[in-house]
Design a protein around this motif. Structure first.
Motif, PDB file in Angstrom:
ATOM      1  N   GLN A  39       0.826  -1.203   0.000  1.00  0.00           N
ATOM      2  CA  GLN A  39       0.000   0.000   0.000  1.00  0.00           C
ATOM      3  C   GLN A  39       0.860   1.253   0.000  1.00  0.00           C
ATOM      4  O   GLN A  39       1.977   1.264   0.492  1.00  0.00           O
ATOM      5  CB  GLN A  39      -0.994  -0.015   1.144  1.00  0.00           C
ATOM      6  CG  GLN A  39      -0.404  -0.069   2.527  1.00  0.00           C
ATOM      7  CD  GLN A  39      -1.481  -0.132   3.597  1.00  0.00           C
ATOM      8  OE1 GLN A  39      -2.681  -0.142   3.325  1.00  0.00           O
ATOM      9  NE2 GLN A  39      -1.062  -0.156   4.840  1.00  0.00           N
ATOM     10  N   PHE A  41       0.207   5.891  -0.533  1.00  0.00           N
ATOM     11  CA  PHE A  41      -0.793   6.965  -0.533  1.00  0.00           C
ATOM     12  C   PHE A  41      -0.477   7.932  -1.663  1.00  0.00           C
ATOM     13  O   PHE A  41       0.657   8.013  -2.131  1.00  0.00           O
ATOM     14  CB  PHE A  41      -0.836   7.691   0.814  1.00  0.00           C
ATOM     15  CG  PHE A  41       0.438   8.421   1.146  1.00  0.00           C
ATOM     16  CD1 PHE A  41       0.626   9.743   0.765  1.00  0.00           C
ATOM     17  CD2 PHE A  41       1.457   7.786   1.836  1.00  0.00           C
ATOM     18  CE1 PHE A  41       1.809  10.418   1.057  1.00  0.00           C
ATOM     19  CE2 PHE A  41       2.643   8.442   2.135  1.00  0.00           C
ATOM     20  CZ  PHE A  41       2.815   9.768   1.746  1.00  0.00           C
ATOM     21  N   GLU A  82      -8.611   3.140  -2.109  1.00  0.00           N
ATOM     22  CA  GLU A  82      -9.348   3.152  -0.850  1.00  0.00           C
ATOM     23  C   GLU A  82      -9.447   4.569  -0.291  1.00  0.00           C
ATOM     24  O   GLU A  82      -8.442   5.283  -0.216  1.00  0.00           O
ATOM     25  CB  GLU A  82      -8.654   2.255   0.175  1.00  0.00           C
ATOM     26  CG  GLU A  82      -8.402   0.830  -0.300  1.00  0.00           C
ATOM     27  CD  GLU A  82      -9.675   0.028  -0.472  1.00  0.00           C
ATOM     28  OE1 GLU A  82     -10.709   0.398   0.131  1.00  0.00           O
ATOM     29  OE2 GLU A  82      -9.643  -0.959  -1.218  1.00  0.00           O
ATOM     30  N   ALA A  86      -5.413   6.586   4.420  1.00  0.00           N
ATOM     31  CA  ALA A  86      -4.258   7.193   3.749  1.00  0.00           C
ATOM     32  C   ALA A  86      -3.471   8.117   4.677  1.00  0.00           C
ATOM     33  O   ALA A  86      -2.241   8.123   4.634  1.00  0.00           O
ATOM     34  CB  ALA A  86      -4.706   7.952   2.507  1.00  0.00           C
ATOM     35  N   LEU A  89      -1.471   6.049   7.074  1.00  0.00           N
ATOM     36  CA  LEU A  89      -0.357   5.458   6.341  1.00  0.00           C
ATOM     37  C   LEU A  89       0.734   6.493   6.093  1.00  0.00           C
ATOM     38  O   LEU A  89       1.918   6.207   6.291  1.00  0.00           O
ATOM     39  CB  LEU A  89      -0.847   4.871   5.016  1.00  0.00           C
ATOM     40  CG  LEU A  89       0.212   4.269   4.094  1.00  0.00           C
ATOM     41  CD1 LEU A  89       0.938   3.111   4.781  1.00  0.00           C
ATOM     42  CD2 LEU A  89      -0.414   3.831   2.784  1.00  0.00           C
ATOM     43  N   ARG A 119      -5.619   5.933  -0.399  1.00  0.00           N
ATOM     44  CA  ARG A 119      -4.700   4.809  -0.187  1.00  0.00           C
ATOM     45  C   ARG A 119      -4.829   3.869  -1.383  1.00  0.00           C
ATOM     46  O   ARG A 119      -5.930   3.467  -1.758  1.00  0.00           O
ATOM     47  CB  ARG A 119      -5.058   4.097   1.119  1.00  0.00           C
ATOM     48  CG  ARG A 119      -4.099   3.032   1.552  1.00  0.00           C
ATOM     49  CD  ARG A 119      -4.404   2.589   2.990  1.00  0.00           C
ATOM     50  NE  ARG A 119      -5.787   2.238   3.176  1.00  0.00           N
ATOM     51  CZ  ARG A 119      -6.275   0.995   3.100  1.00  0.00           C
ATOM     52  NH1 ARG A 119      -5.464  -0.018   2.868  1.00  0.00           N
ATOM     53  NH2 ARG A 119      -7.560   0.762   3.280  1.00  0.00           N
ATOM     54  N   VAL A 121      -3.858   0.208  -2.891  1.00  0.00           N
ATOM     55  CA  VAL A 121      -3.479  -1.118  -2.415  1.00  0.00           C
ATOM     56  C   VAL A 121      -3.252  -2.023  -3.624  1.00  0.00           C
ATOM     57  O   VAL A 121      -4.180  -2.235  -4.418  1.00  0.00           O
ATOM     58  CB  VAL A 121      -4.553  -1.724  -1.490  1.00  0.00           C
ATOM     59  CG1 VAL A 121      -4.112  -3.097  -0.982  1.00  0.00           C
ATOM     60  CG2 VAL A 121      -4.853  -0.787  -0.323  1.00  0.00           C
TER      61      VAL A 121
END
Length: 132
Positions: A39, A41, A82, A86, A89, A119, A121
């Motif tokens: 993942q 951002f 997503e 974020a 992250l 985010r 993934v």
């Protein structure tokens, strides 16, 4: 598809080189998850997001730094975009990649946190690796 050795390697603060359809290669911060995904951002209005809307595939390659034995891991697969997680992250990766006691880095991370982030993934469909 990621082995435990891959995940251990990917937990080092290394830059990944991300490609999405019809896009240039970009260095990125990333995180390997316990679920075996990768993942990262990005701002909601980034070209990456627009490209992924048309073709939701991406790949990332991560290589060991100079001074270490040659090693790399490449992950390719479909990407889910997503709306949640974020900013958390970004905070984790900021602490991983930067010394946040440095006011300049802390300020840059604060600016990142003000952005409308998503985010991304990567769900691995193909993993390649090499290790000496």
């Amino acid at each position: 598809m990621l082995t435990s050795e891959d995940v251990e390697f990917l937990r080092h603060p290394l830059h990944g080189f991300l490609t999405v359809a019809d896009g240039p290669v970009r260095p990125v911060w990333f995180e390997a998850t316990g679920e075996g995904t990768i993942q990262l951002f990005t701002p909601r209005d980034s070209p990456k997001v627009r490209r992924l809307d048309g073709d939701p595939r991406a790949s990332i390659i991560v290589a060991a730094p100079v001074g270490e034995r040659e090693r790399w891991v490449s992950v390719a697969g479909r990407v889910s975009v997503e709306p949640d997680g974020a900013h958390e992250l970004a905070a984790r990766l900021g602490a991983r990649y930067w010394d946040l006691d440095d006011p300049a880095h802390a300020g840059e991370l604060a600016e990142i946190q003000e952005l409308d982030l998503l985010r991304l993934v990567i769900h691995p469909e193909k993993v390649s690796r090499y290790s000496m």
